[in-house]
Design a protein around this motif. Structure first.
Motif, PDB file in Angstrom:
ATOM      1  N   HIS A  22       0.847  -1.211   0.000  1.00 11.85           N
ATOM      2  CA  HIS A  22       0.000   0.000   0.000  1.00 11.85           C
ATOM      3  C   HIS A  22       0.879   1.256   0.000  1.00 11.85           C
ATOM      4  O   HIS A  22       0.587   2.230  -0.685  1.00 11.85           O
ATOM      5  CB  HIS A  22      -0.907  -0.069   1.231  1.00 11.85           C
ATOM      6  CG  HIS A  22      -1.566   1.205   1.646  1.00 11.85           C
ATOM      7  ND1 HIS A  22      -2.679   1.713   1.008  1.00 11.85           N
ATOM      8  CD2 HIS A  22      -1.289   2.074   2.653  1.00 11.85           C
ATOM      9  CE1 HIS A  22      -3.051   2.850   1.605  1.00 11.85           C
ATOM     10  NE2 HIS A  22      -2.226   3.075   2.609  1.00 11.85           N
ATOM     11  N   HIS A  34      -3.397   1.402  -4.402  1.00 10.63           N
ATOM     12  CA  HIS A  34      -3.243   1.957  -3.055  1.00 10.63           C
ATOM     13  C   HIS A  34      -4.532   1.724  -2.250  1.00 10.63           C
ATOM     14  O   HIS A  34      -4.484   1.287  -1.089  1.00 10.63           O
ATOM     15  CB  HIS A  34      -2.938   3.457  -3.187  1.00 10.63           C
ATOM     16  CG  HIS A  34      -2.633   4.165  -1.924  1.00 10.63           C
ATOM     17  ND1 HIS A  34      -1.487   3.945  -1.177  1.00 10.63           N
ATOM     18  CD2 HIS A  34      -3.321   5.142  -1.275  1.00 10.63           C
ATOM     19  CE1 HIS A  34      -1.497   4.741  -0.114  1.00 10.63           C
ATOM     20  NE2 HIS A  34      -2.600   5.477  -0.148  1.00 10.63           N
ATOM     21  N   TYR A  41      -5.889  -4.977   3.528  1.00  9.56           N
ATOM     22  CA  TYR A  41      -5.251  -5.128   4.852  1.00  9.56           C
ATOM     23  C   TYR A  41      -6.223  -4.800   5.979  1.00  9.56           C
ATOM     24  O   TYR A  41      -6.098  -5.331   7.081  1.00  9.56           O
ATOM     25  CB  TYR A  41      -3.901  -4.405   4.973  1.00  9.56           C
ATOM     26  CG  TYR A  41      -3.879  -2.909   5.149  1.00  9.56           C
ATOM     27  CD1 TYR A  41      -3.290  -2.090   4.190  1.00  9.56           C
ATOM     28  CD2 TYR A  41      -4.390  -2.294   6.302  1.00  9.56           C
ATOM     29  CE1 TYR A  41      -3.244  -0.707   4.351  1.00  9.56           C
ATOM     30  CE2 TYR A  41      -4.341  -0.921   6.469  1.00  9.56           C
ATOM     31  CZ  TYR A  41      -3.769  -0.141   5.480  1.00  9.56           C
ATOM     32  OH  TYR A  41      -3.722   1.230   5.643  1.00  9.56           O
TER      33      TYR A  41
END
Ligand SMILES: [Fe+2]
Length: 133
Positions: A22, A34, A41
């Motif tokens: 990221h 991104h 996550y």
């Protein structure tokens, strides 16, 4: 408990790898990747929390054991492949090994947790593979 400790370690490593990507992803796909990595996550963080709290619920100590070295730049295609591979590997082991063994042993709660986890991994892998095309 031994399975859950392994799951926690591997999920945590995947969470940290996704978070690192990221930060470090570059190129024309930057805005979408991104965001995709952040969404993934976030989901992994919730899963890691559930796994650790399942260990505690069963009377164990939730371990934190991480070995990950991400210090050199990686290409976008390598990032997508590495993440998809990790998701698919976890999903496969859950489906073929861990969930059947846990069900056999009567630990239905943990089997359910990992059954839900493998669906998360399948979906994440699909998104990563589709992005890599
Ligand atoms: Fe961020």
């Amino acid at each position: 408990m031994e399975t859950l400790n392994i799951v926690l370690k591997r999920e945590l490593a995947l969470l940290l790898r996704t978070w690192n990507y990221h930060w470090n992803v570059e190129g024309p796909l930057f805005p979408s990747l991104h965001k995709l990595f952040e969404a993934q996550y976030d989901e992994l963080q919730e899963l890691v929390d559930e796994v650790a709290e399942r260990i505690r619920s069963l009377g164990g100590v939730a371990p934190m054991q991480v070995s990950l070295d991400l210090t050199t730049a990686e290409s976008t295609s390598h990032m997508l492949d590495a993440l998809a591979d990790a998701h698919e590997s976890l999903s496969a082991q859950m489906r073929t090994e861990w969930v059947p063994a846990l069900s056999e042993a009567g630990d239905i709660g943990t089997a359910d947790l990992l059954t839900r986890a493998l669906q998360l991994h399948d979906k994440a892998a699909w998104m990563l593979r589709s992005t890599a095309k």
